[in-house]
Design a protein around this motif. Structure first.
Motif, PDB file in Angstrom:
ATOM      1  N   GLY A 137       0.818  -1.210   0.000  1.00 47.34           N
ATOM      2  CA  GLY A 137       0.000   0.000   0.000  1.00 47.34           C
ATOM      3  C   GLY A 137       0.848   1.255   0.000  1.00 47.34           C
ATOM      4  O   GLY A 137       2.065   1.219   0.209  1.00 47.34           O
ATOM      5  N   PHE A 138       0.206   2.382  -0.231  1.00 44.68           N
ATOM      6  CA  PHE A 138       0.905   3.656  -0.345  1.00 44.68           C
ATOM      7  C   PHE A 138       1.545   4.042   0.982  1.00 44.68           C
ATOM      8  O   PHE A 138       0.926   3.935   2.043  1.00 44.68           O
ATOM      9  N   LYS A 139       2.786   4.538   0.888  1.00 41.66           N
ATOM     10  CA  LYS A 139       3.518   5.005   2.058  1.00 41.66           C
ATOM     11  C   LYS A 139       3.570   6.525   2.054  1.00 41.66           C
ATOM     12  O   LYS A 139       3.615   7.160   0.985  1.00 41.66           O
ATOM     13  N   VAL A 140       3.568   7.108   3.241  1.00 43.00           N
ATOM     14  CA  VAL A 140       3.538   8.560   3.404  1.00 43.00           C
ATOM     15  C   VAL A 140       4.895   9.026   3.902  1.00 43.00           C
ATOM     16  O   VAL A 140       5.292   8.723   5.031  1.00 43.00           O
ATOM     17  N   LEU A 141       5.610   9.741   3.050  1.00 43.08           N
ATOM     18  CA  LEU A 141       6.911  10.305   3.413  1.00 43.08           C
ATOM     19  C   LEU A 141       7.280  11.384   2.412  1.00 43.08           C
ATOM     20  O   LEU A 141       6.699  11.460   1.329  1.00 43.08           O
ATOM     21  N   HIS A 142       8.212  12.219   2.792  1.00 37.69           N
ATOM     22  CA  HIS A 142       8.559  13.379   1.971  1.00 37.69           C
ATOM     23  C   HIS A 142       9.597  13.036   0.909  1.00 37.69           C
ATOM     24  O   HIS A 142       9.350  13.190  -0.283  1.00 37.69           O
ATOM     25  N   VAL A 143      10.782  12.609   1.336  1.00 32.26           N
ATOM     26  CA  VAL A 143      11.843  12.215   0.412  1.00 32.26           C
ATOM     27  C   VAL A 143      12.384  10.877   0.903  1.00 32.26           C
ATOM     28  O   VAL A 143      12.966  10.794   1.990  1.00 32.26           O
ATOM     29  N   GLN A 144      12.186   9.834   0.110  1.00 29.45           N
ATOM     30  CA  GLN A 144      12.621   8.502   0.522  1.00 29.45           C
ATOM     31  C   GLN A 144      14.104   8.496   0.870  1.00 29.45           C
ATOM     32  O   GLN A 144      14.908   9.183   0.252  1.00 29.45           O
ATOM     33  N   ASP A 145      14.436   7.750   1.917  1.00 28.26           N
ATOM     34  CA  ASP A 145      15.813   7.509   2.361  1.00 28.26           C
ATOM     35  C   ASP A 145      16.482   8.697   3.041  1.00 28.26           C
ATOM     36  O   ASP A 145      17.494   8.529   3.708  1.00 28.26           O
ATOM     37  N   ILE A 146      15.949   9.899   2.885  1.00 25.32           N
ATOM     38  CA  ILE A 146      16.570  11.086   3.471  1.00 25.32           C
ATOM     39  C   ILE A 146      15.632  11.804   4.440  1.00 25.32           C
ATOM     40  O   ILE A 146      15.956  12.034   5.602  1.00 25.32           O
TER      41      ILE A 146
END
Length: 390
Positions: A137-146
């Motif tokens: 399912g969709f994940k909520v985050l701004h910039v992956q890994d950072i």
């Protein structure tokens, strides 16, 4: 003592909910609430208010060691990440926020973002150990890994939090959730390659929203268009739903333009069957909502389209710049423009910057009557009474 105080608050909240439901049952056919402040619900509409929203509403500032690393390597670019938001329910209940923004990455198999490569840069374990990140399912985050810290990890989790608050306060004014679908890769060793956002992912996005909110709790393009030929025609010639038709409901808007927006519209003329509104200029069949994020450069445009009946989201501040400098001019222009949702990173001040910068609705209620469109007899408490912030 603590348990007694907790039980008292719980009982008071339950009493308020029961009263709210009783009042809703007592509504007349015209939507007027006898004995309650919402006497104008039968003719005040969804475009007659103005509220504060939050930008990247889930966002938490990167942990100190990673933030320090990013500031060393990226300088002022990293400064734009130095803000955090309270949990979504707290924004609604205590800060008067009535519009939120969620950034989502597709993760149909699950686990795509459970390894945060940026943590290896500061010699921390990149494996999240967060069960929600392993779920499909969709994940909520701004910039992956950072820039990945969030108050809620999945779209469904975030929306369930919205719905829990909405269930508890059934007379709330309509909420708006702005969704940005992301798929850009970042050049960090070991960084996850995001799933490209296309038709299948956008269909899945609609499905996840509908998995949380039943049809009667949504305001969709189909609801607004009715039997008119296009959404824009309905907005111009019929108008938005009344507050009587909108209380306790949520509308969703797609932040993206370009190819993602086009893919969302394709095969859904005038957004038929879609959950979300899209940013569309006057003259387009799917017109009704516009994202105009520059309240200074777009000031006259915003006022013009608001007067035409469109609903608009703009921003009061960006990248922590206004908070660091104490510059309130963009915020004041945003409020004066008549934009319906004025988005900020600062519904409460950040003491670090020393200016006390904050974006709030003048008068302090969750909403005020829109300075461009509201009828002359509209009062702020006709939109939502401050009682909801208790």
């Amino acid at each position: 003592m603590g348990r007694t105080r907790h039980n008292s608050r719980r009982c008071a909240r339950l009493t308020f909910v029961v009263l709210s439901v009783a009042l809703l049952v007592g509504c007349g056919d015209d939507g007027e609430l006898a004995g309650f402040p919402y006497r104008r619900d039968h003719y005040l509409r969804l475009n007659h208010f103005q509220v504060i929203g939050t930008h990247n509403s889930y966002h938490l500032e990167p942990r100190p060691a990673l933030m320090e690393y990013l500031l060393r390597r990226l300088g002022s670019l990293a400064q734009g990440l130095q803000y955090s938001h309270a949990p979504l329910w707290e924004q609604f209940a205590r800060q008067g926020v009535r519009q939120i923004e969620l950034d989502v990455f597709a993760d149909p198999q699950g686990g795509l973002f459970a390894h945060r490569a940026g943590l290896a840069l500061i010699r921390e374990n990149p494996d999240a150990g967060i069960p929600q990140l392993l779920e499909p399912g969709f994940k909520v985050l701004h910039v992956q890994d950072i820039d990945f810290e969030s108050t809620c990890w999945t779209l469904v989790e975030c929306l369930r939090e919205v719905k829990r608050w909405s269930d508890a306060y059934p007379l709330h004014m309509p909420l708006m959730v702005l969704i940005e679908a992301k798929d850009e890769w970042i050049p960090v060793a070991g960084s996850a390659m995001p799933v490209r956002i296309g038709a299948a992912e956008l269909n899945a996005l609609d499905e996840e929203i509908r998995s949380v909110f039943p049809p009667e709790r949504l305001i969709t393009p189909d609801d607004v268009r009715g039997d008119r030929p296009t959404l824009e025609d309905a907005v111009r010639n019929v108008g938005w739903p009344t507050l009587a038709q909108s209380r306790g409901k949520v509308m969703f808007c797609l932040d993206n333009g370009g190819s993602i927006r086009d893919a969302y519209v394709e095969g859904h003329s005038s957004l038929r069957g879609r959950v979300m509104f899209v940013s569309a200029a006057p003259g387009q069949a799917e017109g009704g909502f516009l994202k105009l994020n520059d309240p200074i450069g777009d000031f006259d445009v915003i006022r013009d389209v608001v007067a035409q009946g469109f609903v608009v989201r703009t921003r009061a501040d960006a990248d922590t710049v206004e908070a660091r400098t104490g510059n309130t001019f963009p915020r004041d222009q945003a409020l004066a423009s008549g934009a319906h949702w004025v988005s900020t990173d600062y519904p409460v001040p950040d003491a670090r910057w020393g200016h006390g910068y904050v974006a709030r609705i003048p008068g302090g209620t969750p909403a005020r009557c829109n300075p461009i469109t509201a009828p002359a007899d509209c009062q702020a408490t006709d939109i939502e009474h401050p009682l909801f912030l208790r």
